[in-house]
Design an enzyme around this catalytic site. Structure first.
Site, PDB file in Angstrom:
ATOM      1  N   HIS A  73       0.811  -1.214   0.000  1.00 33.93           N
ATOM      2  CA  HIS A  73       0.000   0.000   0.000  1.00 33.93           C
ATOM      3  C   HIS A  73       0.852   1.275   0.000  1.00 33.93           C
ATOM      4  CE1 HIS A  73      -2.811  -2.804   2.446  1.00 33.93           C
ATOM      5  NE2 HIS A  73      -2.982  -3.000   1.159  1.00 33.93           N
ATOM      6  N   ASP A  93      -6.173  -6.645  -2.080  1.00 34.72           N
ATOM      7  CA  ASP A  93      -4.737  -6.723  -2.358  1.00 34.72           C
ATOM      8  C   ASP A  93      -4.451  -7.683  -3.510  1.00 34.72           C
ATOM      9  OD1 ASP A  93      -4.284  -4.880  -0.364  1.00 34.72           O
ATOM     10  OD2 ASP A  93      -3.542  -6.334   1.095  1.00 34.72           O
ATOM     11  N   TYR A  99       1.665   1.240  13.832  1.00 30.98           N
ATOM     12  CA  TYR A  99       2.469   2.177  13.048  1.00 30.98           C
ATOM     13  C   TYR A  99       1.895   3.578  13.104  1.00 30.98           C
ATOM     14  CZ  TYR A  99      -0.911   1.141   9.284  1.00 30.98           C
ATOM     15  OH  TYR A  99      -2.051   0.957   8.534  1.00 30.98           O
ATOM     16  N   LYS A 102       5.713   6.412   7.299  1.00 27.43           N
ATOM     17  CA  LYS A 102       5.286   5.518   8.376  1.00 27.43           C
ATOM     18  C   LYS A 102       6.465   5.132   9.258  1.00 27.43           C
ATOM     19  CE  LYS A 102       1.575   3.411   5.658  1.00 27.43           C
ATOM     20  NZ  LYS A 102       1.081   2.180   5.040  1.00 27.43           N
TER      21      LYS A 102
END
Length: 189
Positions: A63, A170, A132, A72
């Site tokens: 992603h 996905d 995260y 991130k």
């Protein structure tokens, strides 16, 4: 904190120091000044935390967000994962290359992923909690992905294909070559 360089410029593995005794341990998992020490741009200040729980074999990714992008800081608070980042910065000498770092609850290592990378992970333990930080709020209108199994990127996932569990979304993600001309990210040496 100790920063461990990776082979792709901009990515950094971070190893915090844990202080433990018979009661357990204490560890700082984030300090804002670490971003400056890693060379992160000022606009990559983290503003949102996320937490996912997954079972062994789950692959989440790959992603990324378009527009200004999202940086991130990823860590695995329970279990073990293989965390993967793919360089999407056009003009980068490592464009379309991937880097993987094992993150687990024992080493407490984290991976800093700047804007311009696709991100994903594979769960290696029976269960994993992944936490995260990100530099922008989640916006489904800006979220994109590339195929987790794109042969031209060639990510070497640590489990056999029949063990992997991938979401429908996905599984439908395009190959990098299909969207390369649309990527907004540029490499700045």
């Amino acid at each position: 904190m100790r920063s461990v360089p990776t082979r792709i410029a901009g990515l950094a593995a971070i190893e915090p120091v844990a202080h433990g005794d018979e009661r357990g341990f204490f560890c700082e998992t984030y300090r804002e000044q670490w971003q400056a020490e890693l060379g992160a741009p000022e606009q990559e200040r983290f503003i949102q935390d996320n937490h996912s729980r997954s079972v062994r074999g789950v692959v989440r990714g790959m992603h990324f967000h378009v527009g200004p992008g999202v940086a991130k800081l990823v860590r695995c608070a329970r279990g073990k994962i293989l965390d993967v980042a793919v360089d999407l910065r056009r003009g980068s000498p490592t464009y379309a290359q991937w880097e993987a770092v094992e993150l687990d609850d024992e080493s407490m290592r984290a991976l800093y992923i700047p804007v311009g990378f696709a991100h994903g992970f594979c769960v290696l333990s029976e269960v994993a909690d992944v936490i995260y930080k990100q530099s922008a709020y989640y916006d489904p209108a800006l979220e994109r992905g590339i195929a987790w199994n794109d042969p031209e990127v060639g990510i070497s996932w640590p489990l056999a294909a029949e063990e992997l569990i991938v979401s429908e979304r996905d599984a439908r993600a395009p190959a990098l070559a299909e969207i390369a001309s649309e990527l907004p990210f540029r490499w700045h040496p």
